[in-house]
Design an enzyme around this catalytic site. Structure first.
Site, mmCIF file in Angstrom:
data_model
loop_
_atom_site.group_PDB
_atom_site.id
_atom_site.type_symbol
_atom_site.label_atom_id
_atom_site.label_comp_id
_atom_site.label_asym_id
_atom_site.label_seq_id
_atom_site.Cartn_x
_atom_site.Cartn_y
_atom_site.Cartn_z
ATOM 1 N N LYS A 216 0.825 -1.222 0.000
ATOM 2 C CA LYS A 216 0.000 0.000 0.000
ATOM 3 C C LYS A 216 0.853 1.262 0.000
ATOM 4 C CE LYS A 216 -2.895 3.002 -0.049
ATOM 5 N NZ LYS A 216 -3.863 3.302 -1.087
ATOM 6 N N CYS A 279 -3.108 11.260 1.016
ATOM 7 C CA CYS A 279 -2.274 10.063 0.886
ATOM 8 C C CYS A 279 -0.882 10.266 0.295
ATOM 9 C CB CYS A 279 -3.032 9.040 0.067
ATOM 10 S SG CYS A 279 -4.545 8.538 0.898
ATOM 11 N N ARG A 422 -2.280 22.624 -14.821
ATOM 12 C CA ARG A 422 -2.829 21.272 -15.060
ATOM 13 C C ARG A 422 -3.130 20.982 -16.531
ATOM 14 N NH1 ARG A 422 -1.369 18.823 -10.423
ATOM 15 N NH2 ARG A 422 -1.947 20.108 -8.656
HETATM 16 N N1 LIG Z 1 -8.628 9.646 1.134
HETATM 17 C C1 LIG Z 1 -8.125 8.753 0.309
HETATM 18 O O1 LIG Z 1 -8.139 8.966 -0.897
HETATM 19 C C2 LIG Z 1 -7.551 7.439 0.817
HETATM 20 C C3 LIG Z 1 -7.332 6.403 -0.086
HETATM 21 C C4 LIG Z 1 -6.810 5.215 0.354
HETATM 22 C C5 LIG Z 1 -6.449 5.080 1.688
HETATM 23 N N2 LIG Z 1 -6.635 6.109 2.544
HETATM 24 C C6 LIG Z 1 -6.246 5.922 3.944
HETATM 25 O O2 LIG Z 1 -7.410 5.660 4.703
HETATM 26 C C7 LIG Z 1 -7.303 6.283 5.989
HETATM 27 C C8 LIG Z 1 -8.453 7.234 6.198
HETATM 28 O O3 LIG Z 1 -8.386 8.266 5.246
HETATM 29 P P1 LIG Z 1 -9.597 9.240 5.000
HETATM 30 O O4 LIG Z 1 -9.249 10.012 3.794
HETATM 31 O O5 LIG Z 1 -10.875 8.514 5.038
HETATM 32 O O6 LIG Z 1 -9.466 10.165 6.301
HETATM 33 P P2 LIG Z 1 -10.559 11.200 6.838
HETATM 34 O O7 LIG Z 1 -9.828 12.205 7.631
HETATM 35 O O8 LIG Z 1 -11.434 11.642 5.714
HETATM 36 O O9 LIG Z 1 -11.460 10.318 7.796
HETATM 37 C C9 LIG Z 1 -11.059 9.833 9.011
HETATM 38 C C10 LIG Z 1 -12.213 9.950 9.970
HETATM 39 O O10 LIG Z 1 -11.891 9.274 11.168
HETATM 40 C C11 LIG Z 1 -12.400 10.019 12.261
HETATM 41 N N3 LIG Z 1 -11.672 9.621 13.463
HETATM 42 C C12 LIG Z 1 -10.408 9.929 13.842
HETATM 43 N N4 LIG Z 1 -10.099 9.325 14.987
HETATM 44 C C13 LIG Z 1 -11.181 8.616 15.363
HETATM 45 C C14 LIG Z 1 -11.467 7.785 16.460
HETATM 46 N N5 LIG Z 1 -10.564 7.544 17.415
HETATM 47 N N6 LIG Z 1 -12.678 7.223 16.526
HETATM 48 C C15 LIG Z 1 -13.609 7.451 15.574
HETATM 49 N N7 LIG Z 1 -13.388 8.234 14.501
HETATM 50 C C16 LIG Z 1 -12.192 8.806 14.397
HETATM 51 C C17 LIG Z 1 -12.191 11.453 11.852
HETATM 52 O O11 LIG Z 1 -13.020 12.327 12.590
HETATM 53 C C18 LIG Z 1 -12.543 11.390 10.362
HETATM 54 O O12 LIG Z 1 -13.927 11.637 10.145
HETATM 55 C C19 LIG Z 1 -5.920 6.935 6.017
HETATM 56 O O13 LIG Z 1 -5.002 6.059 6.572
HETATM 57 C C20 LIG Z 1 -5.611 7.134 4.559
HETATM 58 O O14 LIG Z 1 -4.228 7.191 4.327
HETATM 59 C C21 LIG Z 1 -7.215 7.282 2.147
#
Ligand SMILES: NC(=O)c1ccc[n+]([C@@H]2O[C@H](COP(=O)([O-])OP(=O)(O)OC[C@H]3O[C@@H](n4cnc5c(N)ncnc54)[C@H](O)[C@@H]3O)[C@@H](O)[C@H]2O)c1
Length: 443
Positions: A216, A279, A422
């Site tokens: 990943k 990311c 872009r």
């Molecule tokens: N955004 C992307 O495009 C993407 C793609 C692939 C992987 N990821 C990975 O997935 C993960 C999440 O990314 P995201 O973009 O969804 O993040 P995000 O910030 O949009 O969402 C995370 C959510 O978790 C909540 N949160 C934080 N701590 C918490 C807790 N202890 N209990 C309950 N809720 C809690 C936050 O309030 C937030 O709403 C990251 O590790 C990211 O690297 C993201």
């Protein structure tokens, strides 16, 4: 555990770009799903059938309404909700520290602590968040065992299944991308596989925790390095008077007759005004951190440096254009088109536009930001453009692709500078219409 949509309850920890659509898809597949998130405002919105994600997200707004109506999806801030769950999926943010670039696992550790304290015996915990290699073994397992008083493999199952989505395509990506499942025993591997089959049409590959972690972080570091190469090519083309977009097309033509672009050995990425999002800017650092004390990666940190330089380069193109026009940038109105880091998305996390705005802030110019998807900047495009001496395009939102150059000319004032980060505008047409044009990789 026998997975069945009839009697398996799923809790999703973190309802962001990842957790929210994943929760909706499992609820649509017939599972009873509870989403746990810290912010009460978000929970209220979701429980009213609203989506916390703006931007063009095909199917998302309809799906939240549908699953709220079905009664299979509820959201809460109550962390004891994990007590009722057979499966807990973790999708909280995993940023890195600004100064050291080391993982800032505050959200992850807090989530694991409350999950551990409320974990049922025989439950399955799956980490979807992107984590540094070694985190499953050294942090996730340790906290869950400590807080639950139970043992992985004996009393509960633990796996990782990193998410692969891109804002703008959330549901489609979850459904169609192949996924990698990391688990340490056959029972867990089989259980996770049988769960994801309900929502993923892509292939489900299985491996160990650490391999899934490296895959990943590695796939995003790969993109970051490739984009850095494309950016370096853009700078080189500018210096030598070539058009990087033509160069890119011709490089990618290095293939046999009949070969598709996917089979070709060279697939140069897009150069641009910078790399953003939650990311890419941090996953490279997560990968580097995983190797700490073992090897010192060279190309990955260098790629970060090149990509971070691009907003400064965009600013330099603007300054040069003002010099070329013999106009004072400090007396100008400059319009920045696109605050989000990606086209047609509202996601502004780590947006390169922020670095550009900071540099513009060091001048006395009047700076206006416009973005049709970002709440603070959703002003009318025409109003924003009126009286502008220069525009800088930072995100390829559809709205900008349809700008009429004659109208733009009427709205703007001399010297009418167009900086394209872009490759959205047609250089020939823009020049013909009487603008000063500089695009990243094509000046
Ligand atoms: N955004 C992307 O495009 C993407 C793609 C692939 C992987 N990821 C990975 O997935 C993960 C999440 O990314 P995201 O973009 O969804 O993040 P995000 O910030 O949009 O969402 C995370 C959510 O978790 C909540 N949160 C934080 N701590 C918490 C807790 N202890 N209990 C309950 N809720 C809690 C936050 O309030 C937030 O709403 C990251 O590790 C990211 O690297 C993201």
């Amino acid at each position: 555990m026998k997975i069945s949509s009839k009697n398996t309850k799923i809790a999703i920890c973190g309802l962001g770009y990842v957790g929210f659509p994943v929760a909706l898809l499992f609820a649509e597949a017939g599972f009873e799903v509870i989403g746990v998130n810290r912010s009460g405002e978000k929970i209220k919105l979701i429980n009213r059938g609203g989506s916390p994600i703006e931007g063009k997200e095909p199917g998302l707004k309809e799906l939240i309404k549908k699953v709220r109506k079905s009664g299979l999806f509820t959201a809460t801030t109550d962390e004891t909700a994990y007590k009722d769950a057979d499966i807990v999926i973790v999708a909280v943010e995993t940023p890195v520290e600004d100064d050291t670039h080391e993982p800032a696992y505050r959200a992850l550790k807090a989530a694991l602590t409350s999950i551990g304290r409320n974990l049922r015996k025989d439950a399955l915990v799956i980490i979807e968040s992107t984590i540094a290699p070694g985190t499953m073994e050294n942090i996730v397992k340790v906290i869950l065992e400590q807080e639950s008083g139970m043992e992985v493999g004996q009393d509960f199952m633990l796996a990782n299944c990193p998410e692969r989505l891109m804002p703008g395509h959330l549901l489609e990506n979850i459904i169609n991308y192949n996924r990698v499942i990391g688990a340490q025993d056959e029972k867990t591997t089989d259980t996770v596989k049988s769960l994801y089959k309900y929502i993923v049409k892509g292939k489900l590959d299985t491996t160990s925790w650490v391999t899934a972690e490296i895959v990943k972080a590695g796939e995003n570091a790969y993109r970051d390095v490739q984009i850095a190469f494309a950016n370096e090519m853009a700078l080189l083309c500018e210096a030598m008077g070539a058009d990087v977009w033509q160069v890119r097309d011709l490089i990618n033509e290095c293939k046999r007759k009949g070969e598709t672009r996917f089979e070709a050995l060279r697939q140069m990425h897009y150069p641009g005004a910078g790399v953003g999002g939650h990311c890419l800017p941090k996953d490279s650092w997560l990968l580097v951190y995983g190797a700490k004390g073992l090897i010192e990666p060279q190309i990955i940190p260098l790629a970060r440096k090149i990509n971070n330089f691009m907003p400064k380069h965009v600013f330099d193109l603007l300054s040069e254009s003002f010099k070329q026009a013999n106009k004072d940038i400090n007396k100008a109105k400059i319009v920045v088109l696109g605050y989000a880091y990606a086209g047609n998305s509202d996601d502004s996390r780590n947006t390169p536009t922020e670095a550009l705005i900071k540099l513009l802030g060091e001048t006395q110019a009047t700076v206006v930001i416009q973005d049709p998807f970002v709440k603070e900047y959703k002003t009318s495009l025409d109003k924003s453009l009126k009286g502008a001496h220069a525009i800088i395009l930072m995100a390829d939102h559809d709205q900008y692709k349809n700008i009429n150059y004659n109208k733009l000319k009427r709205l703007m004032k001399t010297p009418r500078i167009v900086i394209d980060g872009r490759n959205v505008f047609s250089k020939d047409k823009v020049l013909k219409a009487g603008f000063i044009y500089k695009g990243v990789g094509n000046i």
